[in-house]
Design a protein around this motif. Structure first.
Motif, PDB file in Angstrom:
ATOM      1  N   ASN A   1       0.823  -1.210   0.000  1.00 43.98           N
ATOM      2  CA  ASN A   1       0.000   0.000   0.000  1.00 43.98           C
ATOM      3  C   ASN A   1       0.855   1.257   0.000  1.00 43.98           C
ATOM      4  O   ASN A   1       0.472   2.286  -0.581  1.00 43.98           O
ATOM      5  CB  ASN A   1      -0.934   0.002   1.207  1.00 43.98           C
ATOM      6  N   GLN A   2       2.015   1.183   0.655  1.00 43.48           N
ATOM      7  CA  GLN A   2       2.904   2.348   0.726  1.00 43.48           C
ATOM      8  C   GLN A   2       3.981   2.320  -0.355  1.00 43.48           C
ATOM      9  O   GLN A   2       4.884   3.157  -0.358  1.00 43.48           O
ATOM     10  CB  GLN A   2       3.553   2.403   2.113  1.00 43.48           C
ATOM     11  N   GLN A   3       3.884   1.341  -1.266  1.00 37.59           N
ATOM     12  CA  GLN A   3       4.816   1.205  -2.388  1.00 37.59           C
ATOM     13  C   GLN A   3       6.270   1.177  -1.894  1.00 37.59           C
ATOM     14  O   GLN A   3       7.143   1.859  -2.427  1.00 37.59           O
ATOM     15  CB  GLN A   3       4.618   2.340  -3.407  1.00 37.59           C
ATOM     16  N   MET A   4       6.500   0.329  -0.896  1.00 30.38           N
ATOM     17  CA  MET A   4       7.838   0.108  -0.355  1.00 30.38           C
ATOM     18  C   MET A   4       8.300  -1.288  -0.772  1.00 30.38           C
ATOM     19  O   MET A   4       7.606  -2.271  -0.543  1.00 30.38           O
ATOM     20  CB  MET A   4       7.840   0.230   1.173  1.00 30.38           C
ATOM     21  N   GLY A   5       9.459  -1.366  -1.415  1.00 26.56           N
ATOM     22  CA  GLY A   5       9.976  -2.646  -1.872  1.00 26.56           C
ATOM     23  C   GLY A   5      10.379  -3.538  -0.706  1.00 26.56           C
ATOM     24  O   GLY A   5      10.820  -3.062   0.345  1.00 26.56           O
ATOM     25  N   ALA A   6      10.229  -4.858  -0.891  1.00 25.62           N
ATOM     26  CA  ALA A   6      10.581  -5.799   0.162  1.00 25.62           C
ATOM     27  C   ALA A   6      10.946  -7.145  -0.436  1.00 25.62           C
ATOM     28  O   ALA A   6      10.463  -7.522  -1.516  1.00 25.62           O
ATOM     29  CB  ALA A   6       9.428  -5.961   1.149  1.00 25.62           C
ATOM     30  N   LEU A   7      11.780  -7.880   0.288  1.00 27.97           N
ATOM     31  CA  LEU A   7      12.187  -9.227  -0.097  1.00 27.97           C
ATOM     32  C   LEU A   7      12.273 -10.060   1.181  1.00 27.97           C
ATOM     33  O   LEU A   7      13.149  -9.837   2.015  1.00 27.97           O
ATOM     34  CB  LEU A   7      13.535  -9.183  -0.817  1.00 27.97           C
ATOM     35  N   ILE A   8      11.337 -10.995   1.345  1.00 26.01           N
ATOM     36  CA  ILE A   8      11.219 -11.783   2.579  1.00 26.01           C
ATOM     37  C   ILE A   8      11.312 -13.262   2.223  1.00 26.01           C
ATOM     38  O   ILE A   8      10.506 -13.783   1.448  1.00 26.01           O
ATOM     39  CB  ILE A   8       9.889 -11.503   3.301  1.00 26.01           C
ATOM     40  N   ALA A   9      12.301 -13.945   2.791  1.00 22.33           N
ATOM     41  CA  ALA A   9      12.481 -15.384   2.564  1.00 22.33           C
ATOM     42  C   ALA A   9      12.103 -16.141   3.836  1.00 22.33           C
ATOM     43  O   ALA A   9      12.574 -15.808   4.924  1.00 22.33           O
ATOM     44  CB  ALA A   9      13.926 -15.687   2.177  1.00 22.33           C
TER      45      ALA A   9
ATOM     46  N   ILE B   1      12.303  -2.695   8.770  1.00 24.35           N
ATOM     47  CA  ILE B   1      13.443  -3.212   8.001  1.00 24.35           C
ATOM     48  C   ILE B   1      13.446  -2.648   6.582  1.00 24.35           C
ATOM     49  O   ILE B   1      14.491  -2.258   6.052  1.00 24.35           O
ATOM     50  CB  ILE B   1      13.411  -4.752   7.970  1.00 24.35           C
ATOM     51  N   PHE B   2      12.265  -2.598   5.960  1.00 27.65           N
ATOM     52  CA  PHE B   2      12.197  -2.184   4.560  1.00 27.65           C
ATOM     53  C   PHE B   2      11.844  -0.715   4.375  1.00 27.65           C
ATOM     54  O   PHE B   2      11.507  -0.288   3.259  1.00 27.65           O
ATOM     55  CB  PHE B   2      11.201  -3.083   3.811  1.00 27.65           C
ATOM     56  N   TYR B   3      11.922   0.047   5.442  1.00 24.27           N
ATOM     57  CA  TYR B   3      11.775   1.504   5.329  1.00 24.27           C
ATOM     58  C   TYR B   3      12.919   2.036   4.473  1.00 24.27           C
ATOM     59  O   TYR B   3      14.085   1.631   4.627  1.00 24.27           O
ATOM     60  CB  TYR B   3      11.787   2.135   6.715  1.00 24.27           C
ATOM     61  N   GLY B   4      12.626   2.937   3.575  1.00 27.14           N
ATOM     62  CA  GLY B   4      13.592   3.375   2.568  1.00 27.14           C
ATOM     63  C   GLY B   4      14.913   3.883   3.106  1.00 27.14           C
ATOM     64  O   GLY B   4      15.947   3.722   2.465  1.00 27.14           O
ATOM     65  N   LYS B   5      14.917   4.504   4.293  1.00 29.07           N
ATOM     66  CA  LYS B   5      16.149   5.068   4.846  1.00 29.07           C
ATOM     67  C   LYS B   5      16.875   4.099   5.778  1.00 29.07           C
ATOM     68  O   LYS B   5      17.894   4.453   6.356  1.00 29.07           O
ATOM     69  CB  LYS B   5      15.826   6.366   5.584  1.00 29.07           C
ATOM     70  N   ASN B   6      16.342   2.900   5.909  1.00 30.02           N
ATOM     71  CA  ASN B   6      17.008   1.885   6.720  1.00 30.02           C
ATOM     72  C   ASN B   6      18.128   1.252   5.898  1.00 30.02           C
ATOM     73  O   ASN B   6      17.900   0.821   4.767  1.00 30.02           O
ATOM     74  CB  ASN B   6      15.999   0.806   7.147  1.00 30.02           C
ATOM     75  N   PRO B   7      19.352   1.174   6.416  1.00 31.94           N
ATOM     76  CA  PRO B   7      20.464   0.597   5.652  1.00 31.94           C
ATOM     77  C   PRO B   7      20.236  -0.856   5.231  1.00 31.94           C
ATOM     78  O   PRO B   7      20.893  -1.340   4.311  1.00 31.94           O
ATOM     79  CB  PRO B   7      21.645   0.687   6.624  1.00 31.94           C
ATOM     80  N   LEU B   8      19.291  -1.550   5.895  1.00 38.66           N
ATOM     81  CA  LEU B   8      19.063  -2.962   5.602  1.00 38.66           C
ATOM     82  C   LEU B   8      17.989  -3.193   4.545  1.00 38.66           C
ATOM     83  O   LEU B   8      17.733  -4.335   4.175  1.00 38.66           O
ATOM     84  CB  LEU B   8      18.659  -3.707   6.888  1.00 38.66           C
ATOM     85  N   HIS B   9      17.365  -2.133   4.051  1.00 35.73           N
ATOM     86  CA  HIS B   9      16.166  -2.313   3.227  1.00 35.73           C
ATOM     87  C   HIS B   9      16.442  -2.915   1.855  1.00 35.73           C
ATOM     88  O   HIS B   9      15.552  -3.487   1.235  1.00 35.73           O
ATOM     89  CB  HIS B   9      15.417  -0.971   3.069  1.00 35.73           C
ATOM     90  N   ASP B  10      17.685  -2.799   1.364  1.00 38.77           N
ATOM     91  CA  ASP B  10      17.990  -3.318   0.035  1.00 38.77           C
ATOM     92  C   ASP B  10      18.194  -4.830   0.021  1.00 38.77           C
ATOM     93  O   ASP B  10      18.087  -5.447  -1.038  1.00 38.77           O
ATOM     94  CB  ASP B  10      19.251  -2.639  -0.528  1.00 38.77           C
ATOM     95  N   GLY B  11      18.487  -5.431   1.155  1.00 40.09           N
ATOM     96  CA  GLY B  11      18.707  -6.871   1.196  1.00 40.09           C
ATOM     97  C   GLY B  11      17.429  -7.621   1.534  1.00 40.09           C
ATOM     98  O   GLY B  11      16.327  -7.069   1.536  1.00 40.09           O
ATOM     99  N   ALA B  12      17.586  -8.898   1.816  1.00 36.02           N
ATOM    100  CA  ALA B  12      16.446  -9.755   2.148  1.00 36.02           C
ATOM    101  C   ALA B  12      16.362  -9.968   3.652  1.00 36.02           C
ATOM    102  O   ALA B  12      17.377 -10.020   4.351  1.00 36.02           O
ATOM    103  CB  ALA B  12      16.577 -11.107   1.447  1.00 36.02           C
ATOM    104  N   ALA B  13      15.140 -10.088   4.131  1.00 35.59           N
ATOM    105  CA  ALA B  13      14.904 -10.523   5.521  1.00 35.59           C
ATOM    106  C   ALA B  13      14.623 -12.013   5.479  1.00 35.59           C
ATOM    107  O   ALA B  13      13.778 -12.470   4.705  1.00 35.59           O
ATOM    108  CB  ALA B  13      13.727  -9.763   6.122  1.00 35.59           C
ATOM    109  N   ILE B  14      15.336 -12.771   6.295  1.00 34.73           N
ATOM    110  CA  ILE B  14      15.173 -14.224   6.310  1.00 34.73           C
ATOM    111  C   ILE B  14      14.501 -14.639   7.606  1.00 34.73           C
ATOM    112  O   ILE B  14      14.957 -14.298   8.703  1.00 34.73           O
ATOM    113  CB  ILE B  14      16.528 -14.938   6.156  1.00 34.73           C
ATOM    114  N   ILE B  15      13.402 -15.373   7.468  1.00 34.25           N
ATOM    115  CA  ILE B  15      12.628 -15.843   8.616  1.00 34.25           C
ATOM    116  C   ILE B  15      12.833 -17.350   8.760  1.00 34.25           C
ATOM    117  O   ILE B  15      12.664 -18.106   7.807  1.00 34.25           O
ATOM    118  CB  ILE B  15      11.133 -15.533   8.442  1.00 34.25           C
TER     119      ILE B  15
END
Length: 267
Positions: free
Chosen positions: A122-130, A159-173
């Motif tokens: 909804n907020q058009q924020m990119g994310a990658l969740i494994a 994590i996927f907030y645009g100014k968070n340094p971690l947002h470009d990578g993947a979050a692994i669960i």
């Protein structure tokens, strides 16, 4: 006439007596060496006095005890609070109880993931969740920042907030926790993928080509939700469809894990 017929004890009565005895013994083990033992003896003596009062029909004392009985349960909870907490901790560590609670925990994790993905879309924020299944993802977890945090909508959003340094990578669960964020995943080189797909989608497919992980992607450009599993990519799905796919994938993963455990035990 048998002894059981004379005493009139059924098999159910025997089982009930055994259960009560076991529970009382476990409570004693929890309270042994604490002040709760002395308190229990005092309460037992008080109960014995109450029985005598009732037997002798002492009106005044019976009235006093009736008022006491109204707050007796609440008093027990307050007095034995540490022991009750210890009992609940012991029950929580029991493998049977943990197995019964497992499904509930999994459904809660699915709800949090779906809620986060929907909000990110909804907020058009990119994310990658494994989401890890039976194949270990340690090699990829070690490329990111370890978190070992409970899965929640707010954490994934952060994590996927645009100014968070971690947002470009993947979050692994894995094991119902966010193991790490900012992780680097292998990028697929399949020629079957559309050339318009971005790095996130190719990384999602790349991971599922090499493992049985379930990967969710939110496009930063279109806000579309996609999933990848077994090297395939399904694009533009709804949050409800995501919930169904994720539930089915986790159920299949648990079934496969159980079969492998049985095979190892047989070997």
């Amino acid at each position: 006439m048998t002894l059981f017929e004379i005493i009139r004890i059924s098999v159910g009565d025997v089982i009930e007596i055994a259960l009560v005895t076991f529970i009382l013994y476990q409570l004693y083990l929890l309270m042994r060496g604490t002040i709760a033992v002395q308190i229990s003896l005092g309460l037992g003596a008080l109960f014995a006095v109450q029985l005598v009062v009732w037997a002798l029909d002492m009106t005044v004392l019976s009235t006093v005890f009736s008022y006491f009985n109204q707050v007796f349960v609440l008093a027990l909870i307050i007095i034995f609070q540490p022991e009750i907490r210890r009992l609940l901790l012991v029950l929580g560590k029991n493998p049977l109880v943990r197995r019964l609670m497992r499904t509930s925990d999994q459904q809660e994790m699915i709800r949090e993931i779906v809620a986060a993905v929907e909000a990110l879309s909804n907020q058009q924020m990119g994310a990658l969740i494994a989401v890890k299944q039976s194949t270990g993802l340690r090699n990829y977890i070690e490329t990111g920042t370890p978190l070992h945090a409970e899965v929640s909508r707010d954490l994934l959003m952060a994590i996927f907030y645009g100014k968070n340094p971690l947002h470009d990578g993947a979050a692994i669960i894995g094991d119902r926790r966010v193991e790490a964020a900012g992780c680097i995943l292998p990028v697929s080189t399949s020629m079957k993928l559309s050339p318009q797909l971005g790095l996130r989608h190719r990384a999602a497919v790349g991971l599922t080509e090499q493992t049985d992980a379930f990967v969710v992607v939110v496009s930063e450009e279109t806000s579309n939700i996609s999933i990848s599993r077994d090297g395939a990519l399904i694009s533009n799905i709804t949050p409800d469809e995501l919930r169904t796919h994720l539930t089915n994938a986790l159920a299949a993963g648990e079934g496969a894990g159980a079969k492998r455990a049985s095979a190892r035990a047989a070997a």
